[in-house]
Each structure stands twice: as C-alpha cells, then as structure tokens.
Write a protein that holds these residues in place. Sequence first.
Motif, mmCIF file in Angstrom:
data_model
loop_
_atom_site.group_PDB
_atom_site.id
_atom_site.type_symbol
_atom_site.label_atom_id
_atom_site.label_comp_id
_atom_site.label_asym_id
_atom_site.label_seq_id
_atom_site.Cartn_x
_atom_site.Cartn_y
_atom_site.Cartn_z
ATOM 1 N N ASP A 153 0.847 -1.186 0.000
ATOM 2 C CA ASP A 153 0.000 0.000 0.000
ATOM 3 C C ASP A 153 0.885 1.238 0.000
ATOM 4 N N VAL A 154 0.629 2.164 -0.927
ATOM 5 C CA VAL A 154 1.445 3.369 -1.051
ATOM 6 C C VAL A 154 0.601 4.632 -0.883
ATOM 7 N N ASP A 155 -0.388 4.565 -0.019
ATOM 8 C CA ASP A 155 -1.189 5.760 0.245
ATOM 9 C C ASP A 155 -0.384 6.813 1.000
ATOM 10 N N SER A 156 0.649 6.402 1.715
ATOM 11 C CA SER A 156 1.488 7.328 2.473
ATOM 12 C C SER A 156 2.308 8.201 1.527
ATOM 13 N N PRO A 157 2.444 9.488 1.854
ATOM 14 C CA PRO A 157 3.247 10.375 1.006
ATOM 15 C C PRO A 157 4.752 10.264 1.257
ATOM 16 N N TYR A 158 5.163 9.459 2.202
ATOM 17 C CA TYR A 158 6.568 9.386 2.586
ATOM 18 C C TYR A 158 7.252 8.230 1.858
ATOM 19 N N SER A 159 7.815 8.516 0.699
ATOM 20 C CA SER A 159 8.348 7.466 -0.166
ATOM 21 C C SER A 159 9.552 6.751 0.443
ATOM 22 N N ILE A 160 10.348 7.439 1.232
ATOM 23 C CA ILE A 160 11.527 6.784 1.805
ATOM 24 C C ILE A 160 11.119 5.649 2.737
ATOM 25 N N HIS A 161 10.002 5.813 3.447
ATOM 26 C CA HIS A 161 9.495 4.733 4.303
ATOM 27 C C HIS A 161 9.015 3.568 3.450
ATOM 28 N N THR A 162 8.389 3.877 2.323
ATOM 29 C CA THR A 162 7.906 2.837 1.419
ATOM 30 C C THR A 162 9.075 2.069 0.824
ATOM 31 N N VAL A 163 10.126 2.757 0.425
ATOM 32 C CA VAL A 163 11.322 2.107 -0.122
ATOM 33 C C VAL A 163 11.899 1.137 0.908
ATOM 34 N N THR A 164 12.008 1.572 2.137
ATOM 35 C CA THR A 164 12.535 0.721 3.210
ATOM 36 C C THR A 164 11.651 -0.502 3.408
ATOM 37 N N ARG A 165 10.325 -0.308 3.380
ATOM 38 C CA ARG A 165 9.395 -1.435 3.544
ATOM 39 C C ARG A 165 9.531 -2.429 2.400
ATOM 40 N N ILE A 166 9.661 -1.931 1.169
ATOM 41 C CA ILE A 166 9.798 -2.829 0.019
ATOM 42 C C ILE A 166 11.078 -3.651 0.137
ATOM 43 N N ILE A 167 12.172 -3.007 0.458
ATOM 44 C CA ILE A 167 13.448 -3.726 0.590
ATOM 45 C C ILE A 167 13.371 -4.757 1.709
ATOM 46 N N ARG A 168 12.780 -4.381 2.812
ATOM 47 C CA ARG A 168 12.642 -5.311 3.936
ATOM 48 C C ARG A 168 11.812 -6.534 3.527
ATOM 49 N N LEU A 169 10.722 -6.298 2.813
ATOM 50 C CA LEU A 169 9.882 -7.402 2.359
ATOM 51 C C LEU A 169 10.621 -8.323 1.390
ATOM 52 N N LEU A 170 11.357 -7.734 0.476
ATOM 53 C CA LEU A 170 12.040 -8.537 -0.532
ATOM 54 C C LEU A 170 13.187 -9.351 0.045
ATOM 55 N N ARG A 171 13.673 -8.952 1.179
ATOM 56 C CA ARG A 171 14.750 -9.712 1.822
ATOM 57 C C ARG A 171 14.201 -10.858 2.662
ATOM 58 N N LYS A 172 12.870 -10.989 2.729
ATOM 59 C CA LYS A 172 12.220 -12.078 3.464
ATOM 60 C C LYS A 172 11.331 -12.847 2.508
ATOM 61 N N PRO A 173 11.908 -13.529 1.525
ATOM 62 C CA PRO A 173 11.116 -14.170 0.481
ATOM 63 C C PRO A 173 10.241 -15.320 0.954
ATOM 64 N N SER A 174 10.500 -15.886 2.111
ATOM 65 C CA SER A 174 9.719 -17.046 2.550
ATOM 66 C C SER A 174 8.369 -16.628 3.142
ATOM 67 N N GLN A 175 8.197 -15.358 3.412
ATOM 68 C CA GLN A 175 6.933 -14.897 3.982
ATOM 69 C C GLN A 175 5.959 -14.497 2.901
ATOM 70 N N GLN A 176 4.672 -14.480 3.232
ATOM 71 C CA GLN A 176 3.648 -13.956 2.317
ATOM 72 C C GLN A 176 3.905 -12.470 2.172
ATOM 73 N N LEU A 177 4.056 -12.012 0.955
ATOM 74 C CA LEU A 177 4.460 -10.645 0.714
ATOM 75 C C LEU A 177 3.260 -9.758 0.380
ATOM 76 N N SER A 178 2.679 -9.162 1.397
ATOM 77 C CA SER A 178 1.596 -8.220 1.185
ATOM 78 C C SER A 178 1.541 -7.274 2.365
ATOM 79 N N LEU A 179 1.463 -6.005 2.087
ATOM 80 C CA LEU A 179 1.377 -4.998 3.150
ATOM 81 C C LEU A 179 0.194 -4.084 2.901
ATOM 82 N N LEU A 180 -1.005 -4.607 2.951
ATOM 83 C CA LEU A 180 -2.206 -3.770 2.764
ATOM 84 C C LEU A 180 -2.857 -3.515 4.093
#
Length: 180
Positions: A153-180
Amino acid sequence: MDDIAGNLILIGLMGAGKTTLGKQLANKLRRTFYDSDQVICERTGVSIPTIFELEGEAGFRCREAMVISDLVQQKNIVIATGGGTVLQIENRLKLQQNGHVVYLHAQPEVLLGRIAHDKNRPLLQVSDPLAKLQELYTIRDPIYRTTAHTIIDVDSPYSIHTVTRIIRLLRKPSQQLSLL
C-alpha cells in the motif's frame, strides 16, 4: 549491499509512485533504473500524449510491449512500468517470469491528488478524472493483484518509508508478501 536477486519490477496505476520509488530503490540497491514510458519516449523522440494522438492507445501498447520485452532481458535492474502495461497477457507473463513484480497499490482519490495537474496523462484528459481513475482501478486492480509477487500500500506520502518497507519485504522471500 544488494542481496535481492533478479529484476525488481513496479506496477500500479498512474500516480502510484512507480518512477519516484523506482529511482529511490535503484539508488539504494545500486542498480540501473528504467521507466518504460521514458524509454518509449527516448526511442520515438516524442511524448506519450503525442504517441496517443498519432497512433492511438493500440499503437502505444504495441510500442510498450516491445520495450518491456527488451527491458526484462537485462539483469538486476529496477523497472517502473506504465500503468496499462499489465493489460496485455504477454507483458504480464514476461514481467512475472523475469523479475519480482511489486504492485504499488493506492486508492483513486489518493492518486488523483498526486497527478491532478499533470497534463502528460492522456487517459486523464477527460471531464471527470476521478471517475476515470475509479474505472481504471476497477478494471486493473484485479490484474495487478494476480500479476504481482508482492503488494504494498502506497497511500502514504513518505516514499523513503515505502522504499525501506519494500526492501525489507524482498529480503524475506519465505513470507507472504503483502502490506495492505
């Protein structure tokens, strides 16, 4: 250090932040960034609205498919796709098979707030842009969801937080990847 394997491909409606987040992700991961719409403009020497005017949406989609085919052949890059890239099944398959696809999800009202004054959006040059965005969302959201490996979910205007969340998610491939 970049410990995320393969291409990183961003999909979503116009205004979701694919280009902004894509550039930031590429910088943080030390990868080359490509915006498929920008590549089309560079190859043709004209703007997206001009292509739509001269060739219609079908002509643009044909050019888009060629660019997607070329881009996904590269390795370890970040790609921001056009909002309608997923409309063609061939594009969806190429994206899914040649990278990790992240759907940047946002509601139409949020998107309109970000792009209301952008005249480089041919599909929004209508009397009721919000209604058009809602129509596009209704059609494309299910396609984005089935194409994506990760939804964020990218409703937040703070893109740097979103970038960090995406990288964190991609480094944990064994988990279900969804942040809604």
